[in-house]
Every structure is written in structure tokens, then in C-alpha cells.
Design a protein around this motif. Structure first.
Motif, mmCIF file in Angstrom:
data_model
loop_
_atom_site.group_PDB
_atom_site.id
_atom_site.type_symbol
_atom_site.label_atom_id
_atom_site.label_comp_id
_atom_site.label_asym_id
_atom_site.label_seq_id
_atom_site.Cartn_x
_atom_site.Cartn_y
_atom_site.Cartn_z
ATOM 1 N N ARG A 1 0.829 -1.205 0.000
ATOM 2 C CA ARG A 1 0.000 0.000 0.000
ATOM 3 C C ARG A 1 0.866 1.258 0.000
ATOM 4 O O ARG A 1 0.539 2.255 -0.658
ATOM 5 C CB ARG A 1 -0.910 0.009 1.224
ATOM 6 C CG ARG A 1 -2.017 -1.026 1.202
ATOM 7 C CD ARG A 1 -3.118 -0.657 0.243
ATOM 8 N NE ARG A 1 -4.244 -1.593 0.341
ATOM 9 C CZ ARG A 1 -5.257 -1.622 -0.503
ATOM 10 N NH1 ARG A 1 -5.297 -0.761 -1.519
ATOM 11 N NH2 ARG A 1 -6.228 -2.506 -0.355
ATOM 12 N N ALA B 1 0.733 4.100 -2.861
ATOM 13 C CA ALA B 1 0.496 5.509 -2.521
ATOM 14 C C ALA B 1 1.590 6.395 -3.098
ATOM 15 O O ALA B 1 1.320 7.483 -3.635
ATOM 16 C CB ALA B 1 0.413 5.678 -1.007
ATOM 17 N N ALA C 1 -5.274 12.219 -4.633
ATOM 18 C CA ALA C 1 -6.479 11.583 -4.098
ATOM 19 C C ALA C 1 -6.293 10.074 -3.997
ATOM 20 O O ALA C 1 -6.662 9.451 -2.979
ATOM 21 C CB ALA C 1 -7.679 11.915 -4.976
ATOM 22 N N THR C 2 -5.718 9.464 -5.034
ATOM 23 C CA THR C 2 -5.450 8.024 -4.975
ATOM 24 C C THR C 2 -4.391 7.722 -3.929
ATOM 25 O O THR C 2 -4.488 6.718 -3.194
ATOM 26 C CB THR C 2 -5.007 7.501 -6.347
ATOM 27 O OG1 THR C 2 -6.097 7.677 -7.268
ATOM 28 C CG2 THR C 2 -4.641 6.028 -6.294
ATOM 29 N N ARG D 1 -6.065 7.562 -0.624
ATOM 30 C CA ARG D 1 -6.842 6.327 -0.425
ATOM 31 C C ARG D 1 -5.925 5.151 -0.114
ATOM 32 O O ARG D 1 -6.217 4.347 0.777
ATOM 33 C CB ARG D 1 -7.671 6.029 -1.674
ATOM 34 C CG ARG D 1 -8.871 6.931 -1.857
ATOM 35 C CD ARG D 1 -9.857 6.358 -2.860
ATOM 36 N NE ARG D 1 -9.265 6.208 -4.176
ATOM 37 C CZ ARG D 1 -9.267 7.163 -5.106
ATOM 38 N NH1 ARG D 1 -9.802 8.341 -4.844
ATOM 39 N NH2 ARG D 1 -8.730 6.932 -6.299
ATOM 40 N N GLU D 2 -4.824 5.023 -0.850
ATOM 41 C CA GLU D 2 -3.925 3.890 -0.632
ATOM 42 C C GLU D 2 -3.274 3.967 0.748
ATOM 43 O O GLU D 2 -3.189 2.961 1.465
ATOM 44 C CB GLU D 2 -2.853 3.849 -1.719
ATOM 45 C CG GLU D 2 -3.372 3.548 -3.110
ATOM 46 C CD GLU D 2 -3.848 2.111 -3.272
ATOM 47 O OE1 GLU D 2 -3.713 1.312 -2.334
ATOM 48 O OE2 GLU D 2 -4.378 1.785 -4.355
ATOM 49 N N SER E 1 -4.358 5.533 3.401
ATOM 50 C CA SER E 1 -5.374 5.321 4.438
ATOM 51 C C SER E 1 -5.745 3.846 4.540
ATOM 52 O O SER E 1 -5.939 3.319 5.650
ATOM 53 C CB SER E 1 -6.614 6.159 4.126
ATOM 54 O OG SER E 1 -6.309 7.540 4.153
ATOM 55 N N ALA E 2 -5.821 3.160 3.404
ATOM 56 C CA ALA E 2 -6.112 1.727 3.433
ATOM 57 C C ALA E 2 -5.011 0.968 4.146
ATOM 58 O O ALA E 2 -5.268 0.048 4.935
ATOM 59 C CB ALA E 2 -6.286 1.199 2.009
ATOM 60 N N ARG F 1 -5.210 1.371 7.952
ATOM 61 C CA ARG F 1 -6.260 0.627 8.652
ATOM 62 C C ARG F 1 -5.730 -0.685 9.216
ATOM 63 O O ARG F 1 -6.238 -1.168 10.236
ATOM 64 C CB ARG F 1 -7.441 0.371 7.703
ATOM 65 C CG ARG F 1 -8.313 1.592 7.483
ATOM 66 C CD ARG F 1 -9.648 1.241 6.857
ATOM 67 N NE ARG F 1 -9.526 0.871 5.461
ATOM 68 C CZ ARG F 1 -9.551 1.721 4.440
ATOM 69 N NH1 ARG F 1 -9.693 3.027 4.676
ATOM 70 N NH2 ARG F 1 -9.446 1.300 3.198
ATOM 71 N N ARG G 1 0.561 9.567 3.788
ATOM 72 C CA ARG G 1 -0.737 10.235 3.915
ATOM 73 C C ARG G 1 -0.559 11.732 4.147
ATOM 74 O O ARG G 1 -1.349 12.543 3.639
ATOM 75 C CB ARG G 1 -1.560 9.600 5.030
ATOM 76 C CG ARG G 1 -3.027 10.029 5.004
ATOM 77 C CD ARG G 1 -3.877 9.218 5.936
ATOM 78 N NE ARG G 1 -3.592 9.488 7.342
ATOM 79 C CZ ARG G 1 -4.246 8.930 8.364
ATOM 80 N NH1 ARG G 1 -5.214 8.048 8.116
ATOM 81 N NH2 ARG G 1 -3.918 9.211 9.605
#
Length: 473
Positions: A236, A240, A250-251, A254-255, A257-258, A261, A273
Motif C-alpha cells: 500500500r 500511494a 487523491a489516490t 486512499r492507498e 489510508s487503506a 487501517r 498520507r
């Protein structure tokens, strides 16, 4: 998209196509992954056994595995108290210390790693490829890539089926500027063990030659093949980074943040991030993520990123605090005699003494002619007003077709200082096209310099600006 013109890309086939799947198999496990890239490639500057130089937070050295460094060390020490003559155990302990040293940015752990690895070699002086591989990873962690190459060769000779040794070789060859040999090591590694680590290296070979779609597809395969949470975080992070450095914040958000998690305290993912938030104008979230990353491990790139973001926001006192940390770290480095890394050179060039940055860059490029070091040295020379000397190094930094916006910006500003407005315009336009938010301080300066160049250079003049890297390898 700049492409290396000196060596043609091979024709795609099942082995080189990152989207290919063997019939009836959803995930790659044993198929050979061929990354035939011609004469030149490189993987991002690294130490140890993984391809990233900026991911200590997920145990990147010997990444596939997944246990934490601390837990591994405790378990290994307990086992060695029971079996003190176990050479494999000592080698594993040494590698765990290397891993923890990179996770915590504590070089004192490298002394413990060396002690454990040498104990392994004392117990079993011959045919001990685990300890030899560990010694190579340790040397690379200390940025002694010539020694890493020596140990990597020993480990590969002892056990030609050892994929980790090929990782050491690939990383050492890369940092030494021997890209064709690095390619061959990546090829052997993927043949031996097509897992997250080797697929990530394959991804880098395309990314850093300018083929972002192919790099992204291979990294998706690495993510699909990830066997542990740390492998998933690792993949990830790189996805990112690929998105961020292509201008797709934006992508990237998302990467990252994924990834977070499943790895909430992963400093590199927090930095990724933070960069995405900054590019999207989310200043509060960007500062918070950078601050969290620095609190976990104050690596220079995190501290510098936070300081320059604060400076771009007009928070000069907060920026000075971060720069003070970097100056303290630099004093420790000079006392220890360790080589300067690119972040230290760029920080000194932009926020300190440019002539000192030149000295640091010259010493670094002599022992480590990796393209990122070439770029940092070029920028130091530029900041010291030595642009004619800087230009050849800036050319070398882009000689592999890399799409790096910062490298293009650096060369564009060197062209501008030399009075070559058409070449400056071409590089600055490309830097901003690749990523309009590539740096909180330099991206606005690139736009200002480009406006000057636009006033001086008509569009038709750009047709006569040659590609300075044509025919290079």
C-alpha cells in the motif's frame, strides 16, 4: 512521459505483462516473473533486503514474514539461551537487530547485529549463507554498499538458490550505479521467489524508467500476493507513492489510508498520507500525520518534510524547531563519520551552508553514484552558484528515464541559472506536469521560474530543445 532512448523496451509477453495470470490461478505463487528491461534499470535506494529506502515502520528488511522486530528478538534470544551453538539462530537474531535498527533509526543496534552475525560465522564459518546475507544487509544499512556487495556475492555463491542474497546484490549494485547488474539480480530474485519483495523490485524497475502503469500493475500483484499485514502495508505504501509522484494525490490518500487501517502506527504510511493531505490542501491533517510519523521515528525525511510544510504555511518558528533537530542529527553523523544521505545534502543546500552541502555531496557521490545522490549533488552545486559543474550531475540523475518531478525541477533551475531559457522551460513544465504539488516550497518556485521562462521563450523554440539524456544508459 520521458523514456530512455538508448535501450529499447522488450516486446511484451506473458512473463513481462503485469496483468498476466496463469490459467486457473488467481495469485502468483511459483510462476517465473521476468522483468527483462534491457541494459539499464534501477530500484529505489535501499538497504537490507527490501526495495524501499523509506519504509522502516513495517519491518522492511527481510519484509515477508510479518512479526515485529522486538518480538522476534525476544523469542530468538530465549531460543539461543537454550541452544547457544545454533548458527541459524544467531544469523536470524542479527537480521532482527538490523531490522529493528532501521525501524527505530538507532544505529547502535547495528553493533548488536554485527556481534550476533559474527557469532553465527564463528559457530559455522563455512556454508553459512544466512549469516553472509545478514552481513550484506547490515553493510547496506550502514550505507557501505561496496561491503554489502562483497557479502552478497559470498552468500549467493554459498547458496545460489538464496533469493535474499539476490536482494542484497540488487540493492548494492543499484546504489553503486551498476544498473545492468542490478537488473540481473532482480531477475534471479524473482525467478527464485516471486513474492512481495521481489515483485516490488520488479515494479521499481519500471517506475524509475518512467513506466508508471506497468509499475503500478506489478505492485498490485504484490499486494494481491501479500501474505501478512506487514506485506500489505508495504505494498500500500508503494502504491500511494506511485500515485503521489504521478500527481494523483487523491489516490495516494486512499492507498495510504487503506494501509493504515491495518497498520495504525506505520510511520512511512503516515508520511505518505501527510504528503497526500498537503497536496490536497488539507494542511491540518498533513501536519498531524507528519507529527505522528516523527514521534514514532524521527527519520530525516519525516523531520524535513514536516519542517518544509510548516515553512510553506508561514509557521517559521515550528519550521525552525524541525530544522534544529536535523542540524543536531547532522552533527551526530559528522562525529560518527557516517556518509551523508540525500536528505541531509538537500537540507544543507536549501537551509544551511551550500558549500558544506557540496562537500557532503561530493563525498557521497564518489562512493555511491546512485541517481538520487547525483541529483542531490547537482542541487548542492547549484545552490553554491556552480551551475556549469552541476549540469552533468543533473543529467545523470535523469539518465534512466525517471519521471521524478523534483529532479526535473532541479535541472530546470540549473538551466535557468545558466541562461538556457528553452531548456529551463521544458524541464519546469515537465516537473509540474508530472506532479504540480511535488514540494511545498519548490513547486511554487517552479511556477514562478516557469512564468519567467514563458516570457522569454516562444513555443516553437521548444521544438529545438534536445533531450539531453538521449542515448544514455
Amino acid at each position: 512521459m520521458p523514456q530512455q532512448t538508448g535501450t529499447p523496451d522488450p516486446a511484451p509477453d506473458q512473463a513481462t505483462d503485469p496483468n498476466f495470470r496463469p490459467p486457473g490461478r488467481r495469485r502468483l505463487r511459483a510462476a517465473t516473473v521476468t522483468v527483462a528491461l534491457g541494459a539499464a534499470l534501477f530500484i529505489a535506494g535501499t538497504v537490507g533486503l527490501s526495495p524501499l529506502n523509506q519504509h522502516p515502520g513495517t519491518a522492511k528488511d527481510e519484509r515477508p514474514g510479518g512479526s515485529s522486530p522486538r518480538g522476534s528478538i525476544d523469542a530468538l534470544r530465549a531460543e539461543l539461551r537454550r541452544l547457544p551453538e545454533n548458527p541459524v539462530g544467531w544469523a536470524q537474531l542479527g537480521m532482527a537487530y538490523v531490522q529493528q535498527g532501521r525501524t527505530t533509526a538507532d544505529p547502535a543496534l547495528y553493533a548488536k547485529a554485527e556481534s550476533a552475525l559474527r557469532r553465527s560465522l564463528k559457530v559455522q564459518p563455512r556454508d553459512n549463507y544466512q549469516a553472509e546475507t545478514g552481513m550484506g544487509a547490515l553493510a547496506a544499512a550502514r550505507h557501505d554498499f561496496a561491503t554489502a556487495l562483497t557479502w552478497g556475492r559470498k552468500a549467493a555463491a554459498t547458496n545460489p538458490s538464496n533469493a535474499a542474497a539476490q536482494g542484497v546484490l540488487a540493492d548494492a549494485y543499484t546504489q553503486l550505479g551498476r544498473y545492468e547488474e542490478s537488473y540481473r539480480a532482480v531477475q534471479r530474485m524473482t525467478d527464485l521467489r516471486p513474492d512481495t519483495s521481489s515483485l516490488a523490485r520488479a515494479s521499481y524497475t519500471w517506475e524509475l524508467r518512467g513506466d508508471i502503469p506497468r509499475a503500478r500493475a506489478l505492485m498490485r500483484r504484490a499486494l494481491n500476493d501479500a501474505a501478512s499485514p506487514s506485506d500489505q502495508a508495504f505494498a500500500r505504501l508503494h502504491l500511494a507513492t506511485l500515485a503521489q509522484e504521478s500527481g494523483d494525490a487523491a489516490t495516494a490518500l486512499r492507498e495510504a489510508s487503506a494501509g493504515l487501517r491495518g497498520a495504525k502506527a506505520d510511520a512511512p504510511l503516515l508520511e505518505a498520507r501527510a504528503r497526500a493531505h498537503a497536496a490536497l490542501g488539507h494542511d491540518r491533517q498533513a501536519v498531524a500525520d507528519y507529527t505522528a510519523a516523527v514521534a514514532i521515528v524521527p527519520l530525516p525525511q519525516y523531520v524535513l518534510g514536516l519542517g518544509e510544510l510548516q515553512q510553506s504555511l508561514g509557521r517559521d518558528a515550528e519550521a525552525r524547531t524541525q530544522y534544529g533537530i536535523l542540524r543536531a542529527q547532522e552533527q551526530v553523523r559528522r562525529v560518527s563519520g557516517d556518509p551523508a544521505d540525500t536528505d541531509a545534502i538537500l537540507f544543507e543546500a536549501d537551509h544551511g551552508d551550500a558549500e558544506r552541502a557540496v562537500t557532503m555531496g561530493r563525498a557521497a557521490v564518489e562512493t555511491r553514484p546512485f541517481i538520487a545522490v547525483q541529483d542531490a549533488y547537482a542541487w548542492a552545486l547549484h545552490r553554491a552558484g556552480r551551475d556549469a559543474e552541476a549540469l552533468p550531475y543533473a543529467d545523470r540523475a535523469l539518465s534512466l528515464g525517471t519521471r521524478g518531478a523534483l529532479h526535473r525541477y532541479h535541472r530546470g533551475m540549473i538551466h535557468d541559472a545558466l541562461g538556457d531559457a528553452p531548456a529551463a522551460r521544458k524541464d519546469l513544465e515537465e516537473a509540474l506536469a508530472v506532479d504540480p504539488h511535488f514540494h511545498p516550497l519548490h513547486a511554487p518556485r517552479a511556477r514562478t521560474a516557469l512564468d519567467r521562462a514563458l516570457d522569454r521563450v516562444p513555443d516553437h523554440a521548444l521544438d529545438r530543445v534536445p533531450d539531453r539524456n538521449e542515448g544514455t544508459s
